[in-house]
Write a protein that holds these residues in place. Structure first.
Motif, PDB file in Angstrom:
ATOM      1  N   LEU A  95      -1.732   0.668  -2.210  1.00 15.33           N
ATOM      2  CA  LEU A  95      -0.406   0.730  -1.605  1.00 15.33           C
ATOM      3  C   LEU A  95      -0.326  -0.176  -0.379  1.00 15.33           C
ATOM      4  N   ALA A  96      -1.089  -1.247  -0.364  1.00 14.11           N
ATOM      5  CA  ALA A  96      -1.070  -2.167   0.772  1.00 14.11           C
ATOM      6  C   ALA A  96       0.336  -2.732   0.954  1.00 14.11           C
ATOM      7  N   HIS A  97       0.744  -2.845   2.210  1.00 10.87           N
ATOM      8  CA  HIS A  97       2.050  -3.433   2.577  1.00 10.87           C
ATOM      9  C   HIS A  97       3.231  -2.644   2.009  1.00 10.87           C
ATOM     10  N   THR A  98       3.042  -1.351   1.814  1.00  2.00           N
ATOM     11  CA  THR A  98       4.085  -0.512   1.217  1.00  2.00           C
ATOM     12  C   THR A  98       4.889   0.198   2.301  1.00  2.00           C
ATOM     13  N   ASP A  99       6.194   0.344   2.072  1.00  2.00           N
ATOM     14  CA  ASP A  99       7.061   1.075   2.994  1.00  2.00           C
ATOM     15  C   ASP A  99       7.210   2.503   2.497  1.00  2.00           C
ATOM     16  N   LEU A 100       6.519   3.422   3.172  1.00  2.00           N
ATOM     17  CA  LEU A 100       6.584   4.842   2.869  1.00  2.00           C
ATOM     18  C   LEU A 100       7.232   5.600   4.024  1.00  2.00           C
ATOM     19  N   SER A 101       8.045   4.914   4.822  1.00  2.00           N
ATOM     20  CA  SER A 101       8.656   5.570   5.971  1.00  2.00           C
ATOM     21  C   SER A 101       9.533   6.728   5.501  1.00  2.00           C
ATOM     22  N   THR A 102       9.394   7.835   6.211  1.00  2.00           N
ATOM     23  CA  THR A 102      10.097   9.103   5.961  1.00  2.00           C
ATOM     24  C   THR A 102       9.826   9.700   4.580  1.00  2.00           C
ATOM     25  N   ALA A 103       8.803   9.238   3.883  1.00  2.00           N
ATOM     26  CA  ALA A 103       8.455   9.811   2.575  1.00  2.00           C
ATOM     27  C   ALA A 103       7.764  11.158   2.777  1.00  2.00           C
ATOM     28  N   SER A 104       7.882  12.026   1.792  1.00  2.00           N
ATOM     29  CA  SER A 104       7.214  13.322   1.814  1.00  2.00           C
ATOM     30  C   SER A 104       6.014  13.272   0.875  1.00  2.00           C
ATOM     31  N   LEU A 105       4.810  13.352   1.487  1.00  2.00           N
ATOM     32  CA  LEU A 105       3.559  13.325   0.736  1.00  2.00           C
ATOM     33  C   LEU A 105       2.777  14.611   0.987  1.00  2.00           C
TER      34      LEU A 105
END
Length: 173
Positions: A95-105
């Protein structure tokens, strides 16, 4: 969600169908599928099997991936903002350079995942397994890491301003 029983799953797997916005692909076997640059905004991929799938540069904004299997998947440069990813298995995924902002993990498996140079601003990573994860240069501003396992994780140059950890974390500079 778009519920279309006539989806040609083999055409999707071969990468011939890229517009899958709002598609309902619940429990669909998409292992090793070529979904590079696919539009999966607001798609429902609950319990989908995406093992080894190529999702590089895909748009998964607001997608529902609850309990999906994404082990060994390629999600480099994907946009996964505001996505729902609880109980997802992303072990060994890139997941390099991935935008996971505000994601629920929440309660997700990210064991040995590569998240280098990714944006996890305000992400919910509660009770997430990040053991051995590469978090080099990751932005974790305002992220919630409460109860997460960060053993052997690489946090070099990670930005963690105002992050909630609930644990003592030492950073190697």
């Amino acid at each position: 969600m778009t519920e279309d029983p006539d989806w040609d799953i083999e055409a999707i797997r071969r990468g011939e169908i890229k517009n899958l916005a709002e598609a309902d692909l619940t429990e669909t076997n998409l292992a090793d599928a070529d979904l590079a640059e696919a539009d999966l905004q607001r798609a429902c991929l609950r319990e989908a099997d995406l093992r080894g799938a190529n999702l590089s540069n895909a748009t998964l904004t607001k997608a529902d991936l609850q309990s999906a299997i994404l082990t060994d998947a390629d999600l480099r440069d994907a946009d996964i903002q505001l996505a729902n990813l609880p109980v997802v298995d992303l072990s060994n995924a890139d997941l390099a350079h991935t935008d996971l902002s505000t994601a629920s993990l929440v309660d997700a498996g990210l064991h040995d995942v590569n998240l280098s140079d990714s944006d996890l601003t305000s992400a919910k990573l509660i009770d997430t397994d990040l053991q051995g994860a590469n978090l080099a240069r990751v932005n974790l501003d305002d992220a919630d890491l409460t109860g997460s396992n960060l053993q052997e994780a690489n946090l070099r140059r990670a930005k963690v301003s105002m992050a909630t950890t609930g644990v003592t974390v030492e950073f190697d500079t």
